[in-house]
Write a protein that holds these residues in place. Structure first.
Motif, mmCIF file in Angstrom:
data_model
loop_
_atom_site.group_PDB
_atom_site.id
_atom_site.type_symbol
_atom_site.label_atom_id
_atom_site.label_comp_id
_atom_site.label_asym_id
_atom_site.label_seq_id
_atom_site.Cartn_x
_atom_site.Cartn_y
_atom_site.Cartn_z
ATOM 1 N N MET A 242 57.958 39.717 3.241
ATOM 2 C CA MET A 242 57.781 39.715 1.797
ATOM 3 C C MET A 242 56.375 40.145 1.459
ATOM 4 S SD MET A 242 59.932 36.333 0.845
ATOM 5 C CE MET A 242 59.741 35.559 2.409
ATOM 6 N N ASP A 243 56.281 41.337 0.878
ATOM 7 C CA ASP A 243 55.009 41.865 0.402
ATOM 8 C C ASP A 243 53.922 41.801 1.474
ATOM 9 O OD1 ASP A 243 53.516 43.123 -1.477
ATOM 10 O OD2 ASP A 243 52.673 41.267 -2.282
ATOM 11 N N ASP B 81 58.346 45.100 2.042
ATOM 12 C CA ASP B 81 59.436 44.159 1.770
ATOM 13 C C ASP B 81 60.640 44.606 2.567
ATOM 14 O OD1 ASP B 81 58.496 42.243 -0.110
ATOM 15 O OD2 ASP B 81 58.277 43.908 -1.525
ATOM 16 N N GLN C 197 64.305 43.155 4.960
ATOM 17 C CA GLN C 197 65.106 42.113 5.603
ATOM 18 C C GLN C 197 65.821 42.719 6.786
ATOM 19 O OE1 GLN C 197 67.574 39.644 3.373
ATOM 20 N NE2 GLN C 197 66.231 39.530 1.584
ATOM 21 N N ARG D 182 53.697 44.347 15.693
ATOM 22 C CA ARG D 182 52.814 43.340 16.300
ATOM 23 C C ARG D 182 52.566 42.172 15.357
ATOM 24 N NH1 ARG D 182 49.365 44.797 20.178
ATOM 25 N NH2 ARG D 182 47.613 44.086 18.927
ATOM 26 N N ILE E 214 48.406 38.486 10.014
ATOM 27 C CA ILE E 214 48.975 39.059 8.794
ATOM 28 C C ILE E 214 47.953 38.911 7.674
ATOM 29 C CG2 ILE E 214 50.816 38.813 7.089
ATOM 30 C CD1 ILE E 214 52.578 37.747 9.399
ATOM 31 N N GLY F 236 50.961 38.403 2.374
ATOM 32 C CA GLY F 236 52.413 38.348 2.324
ATOM 33 C C GLY F 236 52.969 37.263 3.221
ATOM 34 N N THR F 237 54.292 37.180 3.237
ATOM 35 C CA THR F 237 54.947 36.109 3.977
ATOM 36 C C THR F 237 55.933 36.692 4.975
ATOM 37 O OG1 THR F 237 54.889 34.934 1.887
ATOM 38 C CG2 THR F 237 56.083 33.888 3.683
ATOM 39 N N ILE G 267 56.660 51.991 2.972
ATOM 40 C CA ILE G 267 58.070 52.227 3.280
ATOM 41 C C ILE G 267 58.558 53.423 2.472
ATOM 42 C CG2 ILE G 267 60.403 51.304 3.136
ATOM 43 C CD1 ILE G 267 59.371 48.572 3.553
ATOM 44 N N GLN G 268 59.154 54.382 3.148
ATOM 45 C CA GLN G 268 59.709 55.534 2.467
ATOM 46 C C GLN G 268 61.177 55.306 2.120
ATOM 47 O OE1 GLN G 268 57.629 58.119 1.658
ATOM 48 N NE2 GLN G 268 56.068 56.799 2.557
ATOM 49 N N GLN G 269 61.897 54.735 3.063
ATOM 50 C CA GLN G 269 63.318 54.505 2.836
ATOM 51 C C GLN G 269 63.838 53.576 3.912
ATOM 52 O OE1 GLN G 269 65.602 58.086 2.590
ATOM 53 N NE2 GLN G 269 67.412 57.051 1.783
ATOM 54 N N VAL G 270 64.802 52.745 3.513
ATOM 55 C CA VAL G 270 65.492 51.915 4.488
ATOM 56 C C VAL G 270 66.974 52.165 4.319
ATOM 57 C CG1 VAL G 270 65.928 49.580 5.312
ATOM 58 C CG2 VAL G 270 63.731 50.143 4.283
ATOM 59 N N GLY G 271 67.680 52.401 5.403
ATOM 60 C CA GLY G 271 69.117 52.609 5.248
ATOM 61 C C GLY G 271 69.773 52.986 6.546
ATOM 62 N N SER H 90 65.477 59.721 0.288
ATOM 63 C CA SER H 90 65.028 59.302 -1.032
ATOM 64 C C SER H 90 63.778 60.032 -1.475
ATOM 65 C CB SER H 90 64.822 57.793 -1.073
ATOM 66 O OG SER H 90 63.739 57.474 -0.236
#
Ligand SMILES: Nc1ncnc2c1ncn2[C@@H]1O[C@H](COP(=O)(O)OP(=O)(O)O)[C@@H](O)[C@H]1O
Ligand SMILES: [Mg+2]
Lengths: 370, 315, 271
Positions: free
Chosen positions: A7-8, A24, A26, A48, A56, A59-60, A213-217, A227
């Motif tokens: 998360m962030d 972000d 999952q 890592r 970190i 974020g979480t 992040i450019q794209q997740v899929g 995207s």
């Protein structure tokens, strides 16, 4: 809820510019998740941080619903395979495999049992008494995998584990790692800079560039619906052909040289009066026959791949490549008709680089679902 | 769907505060761990190097009794006495002369030996071992060997001289010769180490440099001057400074060969400190001399670091 | 490419001449140690060779005791140096903490302080600790070494960081990693440093001279000085046999480890 949740997440070394920004993400349990991006994009850093080897910055991070930001690697219940394998040079294969269990003071009998199973599974039975320097690259790789397997950790992290192998071995190992992951039900986070590896191995892929992040899929989605321009050119080989374009009347003008009619298609409203970049895959530009509208182009390069032929031609300042099935005996300098259709094109905004509209044609035909 | 944003939970702020605590604790822990690993060295350096150094400075401003306890604060008196004492002048002069005698000679001879021993010849390992052998010979043993060599009647050197009808020399008893005799012993002793380091430097020069010179038809001495010496410069530089520093620290040879004599001609600085402190029990003036030695070595080391960093090309 | 014969001859002659010149003092001492005192005094060639001088040296002086003391002192210093410098090198390579760079500078600074310049207070410290004529007084001050730390640091730096990370993932602590991985992997450089440490401690002169007043812990170097100064008859054969005994252990060590030492010295010193 995913198995791993970011998360962030952000990262900066020594309070300098962020290496990673607003991540972000999952990752589901049992998923083969691939992080792909050019070198220096922050993949290793992200991996890592998940492992706990890197602090970190913001974020979480949750692993199986627990916040783990502050936990050391050993409390995160994971295994890791490194690019250089990180085998202990003074220990035998057996000792290397058992290194972690020894450190965790696992019972001797259990150690032996797990060793046998793992060695069997990875085909290392003959090599147990050897030192790493007496092994080939592929064998070392197997030992590194065995070390991850024997830990029985539900989460496995791999950082470019195949990049030190030759091409043929790499192809074999891809399949083997994939099968291993499915068989053991591992959640895998796999880092690579090789998009072919990402496409062939991942259940899902995340494309990272410059810490963003450019794209997740899923692989297919990344291929069909990139995207943005970065993903469009990064995923797929040969890379997607791009050209600046504008709409004029009912024609699409590409790089001021190609004029392509919309024909019977309806012209989408959101494409009007903006600067566009169109993208079209090599396999979507077949040899044009009489019934189709064609563009006559001059060949500047021909590559024979066996059952496919790559044909390159210039479109304005861009060099485009088309992929034709079969063996085409064409000479450089020949003029050939190419069918280029609007329905195969992805449309991007020239200013932001983001996808405006994906190719319509792919929906109709190519994807086979069962 | 690609950029899923699962919304940051409202508890983030609370957890972040506790992360800070955890991070702080981890920092303290890693600091403690680092110190534990370094502590043995730090304690010993403190006890047997830094503290004694400051104690030396302190002592140099006092008169002391025979046990080395301070009695009277005399300010700079020890230094003034030292710098006006003809014996100390003699000692400094001898020390610098000694450095001048030993350093260039050691390096030139060792370099010649290293160049010779760097040839790829059969049995070269044997010669390398011989050339480096003096490194394994202690000051005491080496001094005893040379004590014989310099012996006025049966010594090897005077026997050779007498073969040529030259009058024998009082190597260790003639003030004109004693320092030279000690220097010769020292050069011989240091050859092994210097040779070994220079040979290491020579062997790390890439052979393609020589091969391309061979193709150009360069001669042996041309290659030596144009390739070997320049490429060896970092090693040479290191060896020079180490040899200088070693020369300033000379003690054992003097103690066995001449005890600082004749007429203080071999009373080099460390021997002078030793004599002042442990036979005359003048710990104050001895400390002042020790500070002079410290400053000389300090300057040498700083030069080594400063120049070394810029000039020396690390591989 | 092979050398022409004429060139080979030149090189071999040069090598042989210089080897003879370099080795002459030791060689003469070696021959003398087997010679009759009469032959030595008259400067004639040896008429007979015997072990008499060695027997005499051992009879008249507690040489065995000296040798034993030297062995203890050198081994203890060597082990102490190996432990302390490997611990310190580990911290400089594998641990990250505030103040590390300052401490590293402190280690560099120790190279600027010659032991000879701080020898007076050191002597008083040892005396006040009642360590005169004790093994600790001869050994403990030399345990910490910047040279050794730098040499090992260079070597530890070549161990891939991933080895440490892999051990972190299975929950291995730093000290265990140091013991179980770093020390075994860096074995050769430990041996090099050990050989170097042994060599220099065996050959120590000034400090044992100051910190021993009798034969209980006196080392063989000081013993040799005693032999030389007390030998009233000026019996050179006995003196030389003592000197030969003193150098044999270190020469053997040097011959065995010459290649290693050469590499170690260049690495620790120059890089
Ligand atoms: N320890 C570090 N200190 C400072 N910068 C670093 C460190 N490690 C990585 N970086 C920087 O972070 C960025 C991302 O690195 P990395 O995660 O290794 O990329 P990738 O694995 O995608 O090639 C790079 O620009 C790199 O220079
Ligand atoms: Mg990487």
């Amino acid at each position: 809820m995913g198995y791993i949740e970011l998360m962030d997440i952000s990262k900066s070394y020594n309070k300098q510019r962020n290496v990673l920004n607003g991540i972000d993400l999952q990752i589901e349990k049992g998923e083969f998740f691939v992080l792909v991006g050019p070198s220096g994009s922050g993949k290793s850093t992200l991996l890592r941080m998940i492992a706990g080897l890197e602090e970190i910055s913001g974020g979480t991070l949750k692993i199986s619903e627990k916040i783990v930001n502050h936990l050391p690697p050993k409390d995160r219940n994971l295994s890791m395979v490194f690019q250089n394998y990180a085998l202990y040079p003074h220990l035998t294969v057996e000792q290397n495999i058992l290194f972690g269990l020894n450190a965790q003071k696992v019972d001797r009998e259990i150690q032996q049992k797990r060793l046998e199973e793992t060695a069997q599974m990875m085909g290392l039975n003959e090599l147990l008494k050897r030192k790493p320097r007496e092994l080939s690259g592929g064998q070392r790789q197997r030992v590194a995998l065995a070390r991850a397997v024997v830990s029985e950790a539900p989460l496995c992290l791999m950082d470019e584990p195949l990049s030190n192998l030759d091409a043929k071995l790499r192809a074999n190992m891809r399949i083997e790692i994939r099968r291993l992951q499915k068989r053991l039900g591992l959640t895998m986070v796999y880092v690579t800079h090789d998009q072919v590896e990402a496409m062939t191995m991942g259940d899902r892929i995340m494309v990272l560039n410059d810490g963003i992040i450019q794209q997740v899929g899923e692989p297919i989605d990344l291929y069909n619906k990139p995207s943005n321009l970065f993903v469009a050119t990064f995923i797929g080989s040969p890379k997607m052909n791009l050209g600046k374009a504008i709409l004029e009347d009912s024609n699409l003008i590409i790089e001021n040289v190609l004029t392509i009619p919309f024909e019977h298609l309806e012209m989408p409203k959101n494409l009007k009066s903006r600067n566009l970049v169109i993208g079209i895959r090599a396999e979507h530009m077949p040899y044009g026959d009489e019934n189709q509208q064609v563009q006559n182009v001059e060949i500047v390069n021909v590559e024979h791949l066996g059952n496919e032929t790559l044909i390159s031609f210039e479109v304005g300042t861009e060099l485009w490549t088309a992929k034709w099935l079969g063996q085409w005996l064409i000479q450089v300098g020949d003029k050939v008709p190419v069918h280029i259709s609007v329905e195969n094109m992805c449309f991007f905004d020239e200013d932001t680089g983001n996808l405006i509209q994906e190719a319509t044609f792919t929906h109709k035909q190519e994807v086979v679902r069962r | 769907m690609s950029m899923s944003n699962p919304g940051i939970p409202s508890s983030t702020e609370i957890t972040e505060i506790s992360f800070e605590n955890v991070k702080k604790k981890q920092r303290v822990k890693s600091f403690t761990k680092g110190m534990l690993f370094l502590l043995p060295s730090i304690v010993l350096f403190g006890a047997f190097l830094f503290y004694p150094l400051f104690k030396t400075m302190y002592l140099s401003f006092f008169l002391t009794n025979a046990r080395g306890e301070t009695t009277v604060f005399v300010g700079l008196q020890n230094y003034i006495e030292m710098f006006t004492s003809p014996i100390f002048h003699q000692s400094m002069k001898s020390t610098f002369l000694f450095v001048l005698y030993t350093v260039p000679t050691t390096i030139i001879i060792a370099l010649l030996l290293a160049v010779l021993a760097n040839e790829k010849l059969k049995g070269i390992g044997f010669f390398r071992t011989i050339f480096s052998s003096t490194m394994g010979i202690s000051v005491a043993a080496a001094s005893v060997f040379w004590l014989y060599m310099f012996h006025p009647s049966i010594g090897f050197l005077n026997q050779i001289l007498s073969l040529f009808g030259v009058e024998s020399i009082g190597w260790l008893t003639d003030p004109k010769w004693a320092l030279i005799a000690v220097a010769v012993t020292t050069i011989w002793m240091n050859l092994g180490f210097t040779f070994l380091v220079l040979l290491g430097g020579l062997q790390s020069i890439d052979s393609y440099l020589y091969e391309s010179a061979d193709i150009d038809g360069a001669g042996y001495f041309h290659k030596l001057r144009r390739i070997t010496i320049p490429m060896l410069s970092p090693t040479l530089f290191f060896v020079i400074t180490v040899t200088i520093i070693n020369a300033f620290q000379t003690f054992g040879q003097i103690d066995i060969l001449t005890q600082g004599g004749p007429q203080n001609s071999t009373n080099l600085i460390v021997y002078s400190i030793y004599r002042e402190a442990f036979t005359n029990y003048q710990f104050g003036t001895a400390s002042a001399q020790a500070i002079v030695l410290f400053i000389i070595i300090l300057i040498m080391t700083i030069i080594q670091f400063k120049l070394g960093e810029r000039k020396v090309h690390y591989q | 490419m092979t050398m022409p014969l004429s060139k080979k001859i030149v090189f071999y002659s040069l090598l042989i001449i210089s080897a003879l010149a370099v080795f002459a003092p030791a060689l003469m001492a070696f021959v003398m140690s087997f010679m009759d005192n009469k032959d030595i005094m008259t400067g004639s060639l040896p008429k007979s060779l015997s072990f008499d001088n060695y027997l005499k040296a051992f009879e008249q002086f507690p040489l065995l005791k000296y040798l034993f003391n030297s062995l203890i002192v050198s081994v203890v210093i060597t082990i102490g140096q190996l432990i302390l410098s490997s611990l310190a090198a580990y911290a400089f390579v594998f641990l990250e903490f505030k103040g590390r760079d300052i401490l590293f500078f402190l280690f560099i600074a120790t190279m600027m302080v010659p032991f000879e310049a701080s020898i007076i207070p050191n002597f008083h410290i040892i005396r006040d600790l009642n360590w005169i004529d004790q093994y600790p007084g001869l050994t403990v001050p030399f345990f910490a070494t910047a040279f050794g730390t730098f040499l090992l640091r260079q070597n530890f730096k070549q161990i891939p960081k991933e080895l440490r990370e892999a051990s972190q993932i299975v929950g291995m602590g730093d000290f265990k990693f140091y013991l179980k991985v770093v020390l075994p992997v860096a074995k050769t450089s430990l041996v090099t440093l050990g050989a170097y440490g042994f060599l220099t401690s065996w050959n120590m002169y000034l400090w044992p001279l100051l910190s021993t007043t009798n034969d209980t812990v006196r080392t063989v170097q000081i013993g040799l000085k005693q032999l030389q100064t007390q030998e009233q008859l000026n019996d050179w054969g006995v003196i030389m046999s003592g000197a030969i005994i003193v150098i044999i252990p270190t020469l053997i060590l040097l011959f065995l480890g010459q290649k290693q030492l050469q590499k170690g010295l260049t690495e620790g010193a120059i890089k």
